[in-house]
Every structure is written in structure tokens, then in C-alpha cells.
Design a protein around this motif. Structure first.
Motif, mmCIF file in Angstrom:
data_model
loop_
_atom_site.group_PDB
_atom_site.id
_atom_site.type_symbol
_atom_site.label_atom_id
_atom_site.label_comp_id
_atom_site.label_asym_id
_atom_site.label_seq_id
_atom_site.Cartn_x
_atom_site.Cartn_y
_atom_site.Cartn_z
ATOM 1 N N ALA A 15 -14.209 -3.102 2.483
ATOM 2 C CA ALA A 15 -12.887 -3.038 3.111
ATOM 3 C C ALA A 15 -11.908 -3.917 2.347
ATOM 4 O O ALA A 15 -12.237 -5.032 1.941
ATOM 5 C CB ALA A 15 -12.965 -3.498 4.564
ATOM 6 N N ALA A 16 -10.710 -3.393 2.148
ATOM 7 C CA ALA A 16 -9.599 -4.164 1.575
ATOM 8 C C ALA A 16 -8.339 -3.632 2.236
ATOM 9 O O ALA A 16 -8.023 -2.449 2.120
ATOM 10 C CB ALA A 16 -9.536 -4.026 0.063
ATOM 11 N N TYR A 17 -7.645 -4.487 2.927
ATOM 12 C CA TYR A 17 -6.455 -4.114 3.672
ATOM 13 C C TYR A 17 -5.444 -3.439 2.742
ATOM 14 O O TYR A 17 -4.953 -4.043 1.791
ATOM 15 C CB TYR A 17 -5.877 -5.384 4.287
ATOM 16 N N HIS A 18 -5.143 -2.178 3.012
ATOM 17 C CA HIS A 18 -4.226 -1.409 2.176
ATOM 18 C C HIS A 18 -2.791 -1.682 2.646
ATOM 19 O O HIS A 18 -2.212 -0.914 3.413
ATOM 20 C CB HIS A 18 -4.564 0.081 2.266
ATOM 21 N N ILE A 19 -2.219 -2.797 2.180
ATOM 22 C CA ILE A 19 -0.953 -3.301 2.696
ATOM 23 C C ILE A 19 0.125 -2.221 2.726
ATOM 24 O O ILE A 19 0.784 -1.999 3.735
ATOM 25 C CB ILE A 19 -0.470 -4.501 1.860
ATOM 26 N N HIS A 20 0.318 -1.554 1.597
ATOM 27 C CA HIS A 20 1.333 -0.518 1.505
ATOM 28 C C HIS A 20 0.744 0.879 1.387
ATOM 29 O O HIS A 20 1.295 1.841 1.912
ATOM 30 C CB HIS A 20 2.237 -0.771 0.291
#
Length: 395
Positions: free
Chosen positions: A167-172
Motif C-alpha cells: 500500500a502507498a497512499y495515492h495522494i493525487h
């Protein structure tokens, strides 16, 4: 109970206005305390319980000069609160059978099947595990405002690691990806799908981009960012990190300039630039917690609500380097990042700087808080928490 109070703090008089239902006077008190003891400039909060609105409060100033009052119809960018609204809208498409979350993205968007992305599922996009948290093509400074260009770059890009594993927060980028899938199945831009399927049926006041010059001049609150102790500081001091790479397509200017620019307010950035009122966000969540329907408006089926709030993972995500309880397109209650009251099944999304919208399906609560003075914290901070605590104390 009508609420009118002037709070004098930090050399300014803050006029606070609105109302609360009898029994929730503590909510008004907590809202006022934020102005007295915190760094609040302007804010609003709203609450629905069992489909009935029980609080609507606003006040302070909508500009950094403390000269323009925050009115009932003032709107503000709530940053990633937009992810929750986008996620709810997308789950409505799932409810309607237009999208299957277990299906491959390329089923709906054939051109996506490039450079190792053939097996990425819609679910991976919804839970931030599709391995596309940043655009690796640097493009140009300001490309963040060109949704179609970002979509085209993501279409060609290879995943940063094996999709579905990390998981990696997809900011945009989550908004760009979900938006293109939505466009493929509806024939409409995601910002318009959000309006037509969620906001307008509920009589709301919230937009992804599309703000008019008149709205910008007369209604929009100025965001006042804080750099110290936030991801904005880290992106500048840690240029080689994944976090910094998430902002490469931003203009080369102070973030406070970008977030208050006409380009930011009119672009389609479905993960970040939604402008609206707290009462609209609270009503959306107040609808979802009642099985997806309120006042003759249905956003999704009860089964879809349960699917949306079922935990997908609880990983230490790589973008902001913290844990999240992750649902399908929304976040679940996570003490260390976004506290949504005492009930673990609460769900929603916070926005960078302190704004938040969430729903509690066990207490049938829809809650929202918005602000323009962005705090210097990594979590959702004390201002929303103070109001949330007062809400539950009044139940």
C-alpha cells in the motif's frame, strides 16, 4: 437552539453563528473553544443523526487577513476529504453494476494494459495498492492541473512494484485513475458524475473544480497552510522520497499560492481539490450510514455500503509512512491517522490540514468539519476531535 457567540482571541473577534439541536450544546461549545484555544481562522461543522440534521455551525474569517467573515454559504477546499466523496460516488457505480471491483481495470480501460499493468484490478485502485502512487514522468511544473495529461501518463507508466502487494497512499493519482474508469463506464467526466449522482440529488454544495469567478471572489475561503511538521515540509526537505515525487507536477511556487490559485480551484483533481460546505459532506455520510438512502435519494445499496466499509488491509503504507485501516475507496477509523469517534466501524476521509468527513453506521451519524487554517500535524488534529468528542458525549 440558535447559536451566536463572539470569541475574542489572538487580537481578533470571531463571530460564530448557526444552531444545534437541544442536547448538543456541547458541540457548539467545542466549536467555540477551537477559536479560543487553537489557531482557528474560519471553520464550519455539521452533523446528521438518523437522517436528521442536528448541528450546523460556521464562523470566523474566510481570509488570512481576518477581514472577510465566514458566511453560511462559504465554501473551502477540504483537500483529501474529496477522496471520500469520490470513493462513495464510485461505490455507487459498483452498486449499479457498472463496475466490478474484482475486475481488471483494463476491462473498462483497454489502453491501461501497458507495462505490467494488465492484471491490476479496480479494487487495487480503490485500496491504494495498484503501485501507481506518483507519476514518474516529470511532465512540466503545473501538469497537476491537466487531468487528461496525468491520465495519459499513468496509462503508459509501469507500476513501481508488484501491484496488490504494497500500500502507498495515492495522494493525487487515485482520483485520476478512478475518474478515467468512471468516464469509460458512464461517458462523463468524474467531476460531473459526482455532481449528478451524489451532490445535486442531495441538494448539496460541493464541486471538484469548476468554480466560477464569482464564487472564487465571493464565497471561497483562503487556505492558510502550515509547513512545519507536515508532509509539505517533508516534500521540500526530503526530495528523494516517494512523498516528494508525489508533488513533482505541482507548480514551482509556494504551496499557499498553488492551493489558492484559480488553476487549483477550477481543475479536476478528484483526490484533492473539492470545495464545499461541511453540511454537504455531513449529509452525504448521513445518507450512506442509513443503508445508502435518505429522503428518496439512493447513493448505493445496503450491500454495497457493507462492501465498502469492509477492511481491505491495515498496512504501513509507504507514502506517508503510517498505518491505515483501509476500506474500498474510503478509510476506516484509524486512531493514529484519522480518528472518527469511538466506534471502530466508522469510515470516511480526512483532508490534509484538518478537515474531515465521516460516517458512523452503528450510531447513524454523518459528520463533517472544515477549516481554512491548516494545522501543523500529521494526524487529523485536536480541532475536529474536540467537536467529535462533544458529539458523542451528547448522544
Amino acid at each position: 437552539m440558535q447559536f451566536d457567540k463572539t470569541v475574542t482571541a489572538r487580537g481578533h473577534d470571531f463571530q460564530l453563528t448557526g444552531w444545534v439541536k437541544s442536547g448538543f450544546e456541547g458541540v457548539a461549545g467545542a466549536f467555540a473553544e477551537n477559536f479560543a484555544t487553537e489557531e482557528e481562522i474560519g471553520a464550519s461543522t455539521a452533523i446528521f443523526i438518523d437522517g436528521e440534521q442536528v448541528a450546523d455551525l460556521w464562523g470566523g474569517y474566510r481570509d488570512a487577513d481576518f477581514s472577510k467573515p465566514w458566511e453560511k454559504d462559504t465554501i473551502v477546499c477540504m483537500m483529501s476529504v474529496a477522496k471520500g466523496i469520490s470513493g462513495i460516488t464510485f461505490n455507487g457505480l459498483i452498486s449499479e453494476g457498472l463496475v466490478d471491483p474484482s475486475e481488471k481495470v483494463a476491462t473498462y480501460w483497454p489502453e491501461f494494459a501497458q507495462n505490467g499493468k494488465e492484471d491490476i484490478t479496480v479494487s487495487m485502485v480503490l485500496d491504494h495498492t495498484c503501485a501507481l502512487p506518483v507519476v514518474t514522468d516529470p511532465l512540466y511544473k503545473g501538469a497537476i492541473f491537466d487531468c487528461d495529461l496525468i491520465v495519459s501518463a499513468l496509462e503508459k507508466q509501469a507500476p513501481l512494484w508488484e501491484p496488490g502487494t504494497i500500500a502507498a497512499y495515492h495522494i493525487h493519482t487515485q482520483g485520476n485513475l478512478l475518474g478515467e474508469i468512471a468516464r469509460r463506464v458512464t461517458g462523463k467526466r468524474f467531476k460531473d458524475v459526482i455532481q449528478e449522482r451524489v451532490i445535486q440529488p442531495l441538494g448539496g454544495d460541493y464541486k471538484i473544480g469548476d468554480l466560477t469567478d464569482e464564487e472564487i471572489e465571493t464565497r471561497v475561503a483562503t487556505l492558510v497552510p502550515t509547513l512545519a511538521g507536515t508532509l509539505l515540509e517533508r516534500k521540500d526537505t526530503e526530495p528523494d522520497t516517494l512523498l516528494a515525487k508525489g508533488f513533482v507536477q505541482h507548480p514551482d511556487e509556494p504551496i499557499g499560492v498553488t492551493l489558492n490559485s484559480k488553476d487549483w480551484r477550477t481543475a479536476e483533481i478528484a483526490s484533492a481539490n473539492g470545495h464545499g460546505t461541511a453540511r454537504t459532506i455531513a449529509k452525504v455520510y448521513g445518507t450512506v450510514v442509513r443503508g445508502g438512502s435518505l429522503d428518496g435519494v439512493t447513493l448505493m445499496s445496503p450491500e454495497t455500503v457493507e462492501g465498502m466499509i469492509t477492511e481491505r488491509h491495515h498496512q504501513y503504507e509507504r507514502m506517508q509512512q503510517r498505518h491505515y485501516h483501509q476500506g474500498r475507496g474510503i478509510l476506516l477509523n484509524t486512531e493514529e491517522a484519522v480518528w472518527m469517534g469511538p466506534n471502530p466501524r466508522s469510515f470516511g476521509h480526512h483532508g490534509f490540514g484538518g478537515s474531515i468527513g465521516f460516517g458512523d453506521p452503528d450510531a447513524n451519524i454523518g459528520f463533517a468539519y472544515s477549516c481554512n487554517k491548516m494545522h501543523a500535524r500529521g494526524d487529523n488534529g485536536p480541532r475536529a476531535r474536540r467537536i467529535i468528542e462533544a458529539l458523542y458525549a451528547g448522544l
